[in-house]
Design a protein around this motif. Structure first.
Motif, short mmCIF file in Angstrom:
data_model
loop_
_atom_site.label_atom_id
_atom_site.label_comp_id
_atom_site.label_asym_id
_atom_site.label_seq_id
_atom_site.Cartn_x
_atom_site.Cartn_y
_atom_site.Cartn_z
N GLU A 121 5.01 2.22 -63.62
CA GLU A 121 5.36 3.49 -63.83
C GLU A 121 4.62 4.16 -64.81
N GLY A 122 3.93 5.48 -64.42
CA GLY A 122 3.66 6.65 -65.28
C GLY A 122 2.49 6.44 -65.30
N ASP A 123 1.65 5.76 -64.64
CA ASP A 123 -0.29 4.65 -64.82
C ASP A 123 -0.99 5.99 -64.30
N THR A 124 -2.33 6.47 -64.93
CA THR A 124 -3.22 6.95 -64.55
C THR A 124 -3.73 6.08 -64.09
N VAL A 125 -4.68 6.33 -63.54
CA VAL A 125 -5.99 5.24 -62.94
C VAL A 125 -7.11 6.40 -62.81
N ALA A 126 -8.21 6.24 -63.28
CA ALA A 126 -9.52 6.07 -62.99
C ALA A 126 -10.51 5.68 -62.26
N VAL A 127 -11.11 6.38 -61.47
CA VAL A 127 -12.00 5.75 -60.70
C VAL A 127 -13.07 5.62 -60.96
N TRP A 128 -14.61 5.63 -60.18
CA TRP A 128 -15.67 6.10 -61.54
C TRP A 128 -16.20 5.46 -59.38
N GLY A 129 -17.21 6.15 -59.32
CA GLY A 129 -17.51 6.03 -57.57
C GLY A 129 -17.00 6.70 -55.90
N ALA A 130 -16.80 7.86 -56.16
CA ALA A 130 -16.33 8.33 -54.60
C ALA A 130 -17.46 7.49 -53.63
N GLY A 131 -17.76 6.64 -53.99
CA GLY A 131 -18.05 5.93 -52.33
C GLY A 131 -16.94 5.60 -51.49
N GLU A 157 -19.78 16.41 -51.85
CA GLU A 157 -18.85 15.87 -50.68
C GLU A 157 -17.93 15.11 -51.17
N ARG A 158 -18.28 14.13 -51.48
CA ARG A 158 -17.96 12.77 -51.80
C ARG A 158 -16.15 12.77 -52.01
N LEU A 159 -16.48 14.01 -53.68
CA LEU A 159 -15.11 14.66 -54.01
C LEU A 159 -13.95 14.89 -53.58
N GLU A 187 -29.62 10.12 -49.20
CA GLU A 187 -28.90 11.49 -48.89
C GLU A 187 -27.09 10.74 -49.01
N LYS A 188 -27.11 10.73 -50.00
CA LYS A 188 -25.33 10.42 -50.30
C LYS A 188 -24.22 11.12 -49.93
N ASN A 189 -24.59 12.52 -50.55
CA ASN A 189 -23.79 13.45 -50.45
C ASN A 189 -23.25 13.42 -48.47
N ASP A 190 -24.68 13.77 -47.76
CA ASP A 190 -24.07 13.67 -46.39
C ASP A 190 -23.87 11.90 -45.66
#
Lengths: 391, 262
Positions: free
Chosen positions: A185-195, A221-223, A379-382
């Motif tokens: 409860e109350g946790d913050t999770v940070a995630v690296w990589g929006a793949g 675009e991924r974000l 082309e990681k965006n598209d």
């Protein structure tokens, strides 16, 4: 049949190859209806994974219809529609019995290389180098599935391929990454990589009760996609924002309770350590480029957890282990124990709690694979997630 | 006895000194495969190729020096521990007495494993170089092993100890071409399955037969026994020995075969 074959760095071709055959009594042959290209396939494409051989058939995310079974297979019949986990597991050994399916003792026919490099070998994998067993992969019209009495999971007819295809790897992988954070409860999770794996890690972290989730990347675009999918998500674009400072700000100076590295060994970035990684990898003084992992370790709060679903293969340079020790971090990582998660996550899809097809960016034919690999690589965006269908 | 001079020279050339931490056979293998890896790596001319070349160079170096930095770092010493460095005979696999000790843990009960092993006719299912074992009496059996170039090596063995679900010992009868003996123990653990411990000794003869035997048991008998035990584990735990032999691929031999059949 047609299959996507690897012939070297940046050389993937669709070839006519012999149809697969039953080789063991616990095999089945699947006629592939849908298969996907994984970000980790790009590590093969870019030549980062050793022990690939010319002509190896790629692909570890695939599903389809059972067309032949070995003499010991009683759970499947012709025409069954199944998804197949990318890790191959026997179901009999100490590790499988402990739900550590990706550590299966018996599914890698050639464990010697991994034993030399790692001390022990993990399970066999589809289409992922001879160190991992050299199994022909599923980017093909047909594929041989070993231990078919253990791996394949039947899919009800009312679900589309696209809703369930990612149960073969990336959805369970993102889910295990979040579960490994032991979210409270109350946790913050940070995630690296929006793949795709990062996208599923974000969804899973919310599903598992995280109060705040922060996603870090530089592909806008991924974000944006993740933001559309998760109203309460915070995003950080590391091209214009200092990640550590922003994370401190978002958590009132505490730092994230858990950090997920969904990037792996080909991390991008322009920080001094990233540039050194590029240079060292280019002259072979290091094999992996762990910028995201270093930053995750640096940003994680004291006593927190760093969870690593991103793939690493070799040796890391300038690894900030002192920070990990100094803060008493917990590390959780490894190939996904697929078989433990598939039934539960299928229920989530069936109940309408998630539709994994949101990650798909391209729907193409198997014969388009060479073009798809080429574009996906640059082309990681598209190009985010490509689904291929035979014919 | 016709002692082959080449073997003697080899023994001296490869006999270890105190600074080596790698078994002689492994050194030869390292040097040879190291060179091959360098060549292969250079041919590939990509990142993987370069890594392979680097690994090859490290292997070749340890092969020629008998010293592995990596092994040092990991605290591994594979140079023969039972051998007296002063005696060249103990350092060679070409002739003389070879001892092998190896263990593996199998997720089955001692009784299941004992019963399968005690029926010696089952052994060729996982011992790669055995062609057949035939029971010739209560305590005796006839063994035929495959050797290169279509040769076979045969011997008769008798059981020397047999403790139900615990232990089986055997030895070849007097006058065998390859005098050998061994014992396999089936040791229960609290909840990790059964530890199988194999201890084997064989006398490798000199001359042509000796070189056949050397090939038969390989340059690394311990590794070979280890591989056999792994096959035993897989057969017992899963009912099969998982393989990719004969699977499809886009390798050129398929293209050639197709062209030939067309």
């Amino acid at each position: 049949m047609k299959a996507v074959c690897w012939y070297g760095k940046h050389d993937v071709q669709v070839k006519e190859v012999p149809d697969p055959q039953i080789l063991n009594s616990r095999d089945a042959i699947i006629k592939v209806s849908s298969t996907a290209i994984c970000g980790s396939d790009l590590h093969l494409y870019n030549g980062y994974i050793p022990t690939m051989e010319e002509g190896d058939i790629l692909g570890h995310e695939f599903m389809g219809e059972v067309v032949e079974v070995g003499s010991d297979i009683t759970n499947l019949k012709m025409g069954d529609r199944v998804v197949v986990p990318f890790t191959i597991a026997c179901g009999n050994c100490f590790f499988c019995k402990k739900d550590l399916w990706s550590a299966c003792d018996n599914s890698n026919p050639t464990p010697e290389t991994a034993e030399t490099l790692y001390g022990y070998s993990g399970s066999g994998l589809f289409g992922y180098s001879h160190m991992m067993g050299g199994f022909a992969g599923g980017q093909a019209e047909y594929v041989r599935v070993p231990f078919a009495d253990v791996g394949p999971m039947k899919i009800p007819d009312h679900l589309d391929d696209e809703q369930v295809l990612f149960l073969t790897d990336i959805f369970p992988t993102g889910y295990m990454a979040a579960e490994n954070c032991s979210i409270e409860e109350g946790d913050t999770v940070a995630v690296w990589g929006a793949g795709p794996v990062g996208q599923f890690a974000v969804k899973s972290a919310f599903m598992l009760g995280a109060e705040k989730v922060v996603l870090i990347d530089h592909y806008k675009e991924r974000l944006d996609l993740a933001q559309e999918q998760n109203e309460n998500l915070q995003t950080i674009n590391f091209d214009d924002t200092e990640v550590y400072d922003k994370l401190l700000d978002l958590t009132g100076g505490r730092g994230p309770d858990s950090c997920i590295d969904a990037v792996g060994l080909e991390s991008h970035g322009t920080s001094p350590d990233s540039l050194m990684d590029y240079a060292k990898a280019a002259v072979f003084l290091a094999t992996d480029r762990p910028h995201a992992l270093r930053q995750a370790i640096h940003c994680c709060r004291k006593g927190g957890t760093v969870s690593v679903p991103g793939v690493y293969g070799g040796f890391l340079d300038k690894f900030n282990f002192g920070a990990a020790f100094g803060k008493g971090l917990t590390f959780k990582m490894g190939q996904t124990n697929m078989h433990s998660y598939m039934p539960k996550l299928l229920s989530e899809v069936e109940e309408g709690n998630i539709d994994p097809s949101f990650v798909i960016s391209h729907r193409l034919k198997l014969s388009d694979a060479p073009m798809a690999y080429e574009n996906f690589n640059v082309e990681k965006n598209d190009w985010r997630k490509i689904v291929l269908t035979p014919n | 006895m016709h002692h082959n001079e080449t073997y003697d020279r080899n023994r001296q050339r490869f006999a270890g000194d105190s600074s080596t931490n790698i078994h002689t056979a492994e050194r030869v293998a390292s040097a040879v495969s190291g060179g091959a890896l360098i060549a292969y790596g250079i041919k590939r001319s990509d990142l993987t190729g370069a890594l392979i070349s680097l690994a090859g160079a490290a292997l070749a170096l340890r092969g020629t020096t008998g010293h592995s930095q990596i092994y040092d770092a990991l605290g591994i010493r594979t140079a023969s521990s039972h051998a007296n460095p002063a005696s060249p005979y103990n350092k060679t696999w070409l002739s003389g007495t070879v001892h092998v000790n190896k263990a593996i843990t199998i997720n089955k009960s001692p009784a299941e494993l004992y019963q399968f092993w005690r029926n010696f006719e089952n052994l060729p299912q996982f011992m790669k170089h055995l062609e057949s074992v035939t029971a010739s009496g209560e305590q005796t059996s006839h063994w035929i092993a495959k050797a290169p170039l279509g040769y076979t090596v045969e011997w008769d063995a008798e059981i020397t100890s047999d403790v139900l679900n615990e232990k089986i010992g055997w030895k070849s009868v007097e006058g065998s071409d390859i005098p050998n003996s061994g014992v396999v123990e089936f040791l229960p653990t609290s909840n990790r399955g059964t530890e199988i411990r194999v201890s084997m000794t064989y006398e490798s003869p000199a001359g042509k037969l000796g070189s056949l035997v050397a090939k038969l048991f390989g340059e690394e008998p311990a590794q070979q026994v280890g591989e056999d035990l792994r096959r035993f584990k897989r057969l017992m735990e899963t009912g099969i020995i998982m393989s990719v032999e004969g699977q499809t691929s886009g390798r050129k031999e398929f293209a050639k075969a197709r062209a030939a059949s067309a």
